[in-house]
Design a protein around this motif. Structure first.
Motif, mmCIF file in Angstrom:
data_model
loop_
_atom_site.group_PDB
_atom_site.id
_atom_site.type_symbol
_atom_site.label_atom_id
_atom_site.label_comp_id
_atom_site.label_asym_id
_atom_site.label_seq_id
_atom_site.Cartn_x
_atom_site.Cartn_y
_atom_site.Cartn_z
ATOM 1 N N GLY A 60 -13.569 -3.502 3.817
ATOM 2 C CA GLY A 60 -13.446 -2.434 2.837
ATOM 3 C C GLY A 60 -12.515 -1.340 3.315
ATOM 4 O O GLY A 60 -12.211 -1.231 4.500
ATOM 5 N N HIS A 61 -12.062 -0.542 2.376
ATOM 6 C CA HIS A 61 -11.120 0.537 2.654
ATOM 7 C C HIS A 61 -11.582 1.793 1.933
ATOM 8 O O HIS A 61 -12.314 1.729 0.970
ATOM 9 C CB HIS A 61 -9.721 0.146 2.180
ATOM 10 C CG HIS A 61 -9.306 -1.216 2.650
ATOM 11 N ND1 HIS A 61 -8.878 -1.450 3.932
ATOM 12 C CD2 HIS A 61 -9.291 -2.418 2.032
ATOM 13 C CE1 HIS A 61 -8.591 -2.739 4.071
ATOM 14 N NE2 HIS A 61 -8.837 -3.345 2.935
ATOM 15 N N GLY A 62 -11.149 2.934 2.384
ATOM 16 C CA GLY A 62 -11.514 4.201 1.765
ATOM 17 C C GLY A 62 -12.399 4.997 2.693
ATOM 18 O O GLY A 62 -12.791 4.529 3.765
ATOM 19 N N LEU A 63 -12.710 6.229 2.306
ATOM 20 C CA LEU A 63 -13.531 7.086 3.161
ATOM 21 C C LEU A 63 -14.824 6.381 3.542
ATOM 22 O O LEU A 63 -15.192 6.314 4.703
ATOM 23 C CB LEU A 63 -13.829 8.424 2.477
ATOM 24 C CG LEU A 63 -14.691 9.387 3.290
ATOM 25 C CD1 LEU A 63 -14.018 9.766 4.607
ATOM 26 C CD2 LEU A 63 -15.000 10.634 2.476
ATOM 27 N N PHE A 64 -15.533 5.855 2.555
ATOM 28 C CA PHE A 64 -16.702 5.007 2.807
ATOM 29 C C PHE A 64 -16.266 3.599 2.418
ATOM 30 O O PHE A 64 -16.352 3.205 1.262
ATOM 31 C CB PHE A 64 -17.915 5.485 2.008
ATOM 32 C CG PHE A 64 -18.460 6.791 2.504
ATOM 33 C CD1 PHE A 64 -19.403 6.820 3.518
ATOM 34 C CD2 PHE A 64 -18.017 7.988 1.981
ATOM 35 C CE1 PHE A 64 -19.890 8.031 3.998
ATOM 36 C CE2 PHE A 64 -18.502 9.202 2.447
ATOM 37 C CZ PHE A 64 -19.438 9.220 3.461
ATOM 38 N N GLY A 65 -15.760 2.854 3.400
ATOM 39 C CA GLY A 65 -15.140 1.559 3.138
ATOM 40 C C GLY A 65 -16.107 0.521 2.616
ATOM 41 O O GLY A 65 -15.780 -0.232 1.711
ATOM 42 N N VAL A 66 -17.306 0.449 3.174
ATOM 43 C CA VAL A 66 -18.352 -0.460 2.703
ATOM 44 C C VAL A 66 -19.665 0.296 2.779
ATOM 45 O O VAL A 66 -19.998 0.890 3.806
ATOM 46 C CB VAL A 66 -18.431 -1.754 3.550
ATOM 47 C CG1 VAL A 66 -19.631 -2.600 3.139
ATOM 48 C CG2 VAL A 66 -17.151 -2.567 3.418
#
Length: 168
Positions: A150-156
């Motif tokens: 996953g990607h992003g601030l909270f990826g998963v």
């Protein structure tokens, strides 16, 4: 009586001098991109972790279990040790956070199954504050197109609650 007058004068002089700083204040240098610090608080609903810096966010990222490094037959996976990190843990952002132009790895990044993951499972309330002036990068950029990453601030996330978070 003379001693009282001398003590009063000395106290007044000390108070007056304390109003002026002899040592100049240094401007805060900003986050260096590598320092991680555990937030204040205990992580309970009544005493949540108080996230007030990029160093606190990095600490969160670094404390996600590395479920991608083990196979499903691994004894710790079978025992459930690679479930979501920070399950039943509470975080509250207390101010705007400046990443100082640096890059922060995702908080949570991997999911294979419900027993083998690197996922955030807690509750994060950004309280409407902003995280700005930086980038969020994939925890492991070598797997950017793999559906397990996953990607992003909270990826998963897994069983998590995330609310009131703003990114600029």
């Amino acid at each position: 009586m003379n001693l009282k007058r001398i003590c009063s004068f000395a106290l007044a002089l000390l108070l007056a001098l304390s109003a002026f700083s002899i040592v100049p204040f240094a401007a805060e240098a900003g986050w260096d991109g590598t320092t991680a610090t555990q937030p204040a608080g205990s992580g309970t609903r009544e005493d949540p972790y108080l996230v007030s810096s990029a160093a606190n966010l990095l600490w969160m990222s670094q404390n996600i279990k590395k479920g991608d490094t083990v196979q499903d037959s691994h004894a710790d996976v079978i025992a459930g040790k690679y479930g979501p990190s920070f399950a039943d843990t509470y975080f509250e952002q207390t101010c705007d956070i400046d990443l100082n132009g640096k890059s922060l790895p995702s908080i949570g990044y991997y999911y294979a199954n419900d027993k083998r993951m690197g996922a955030f499972g807690g509750t994060y309330d950004g309280n409407g504050y902003v995280i700005r002036n930086g980038t969020v990068r994939s925890y492991n950029s070598g797997h950017q197109f793999n559906t397990n990453w996953g990607h992003g601030l909270f990826g998963v996330i897994y069983g998590a609650a995330i609310r009131n978070v703003r990114l600029e």
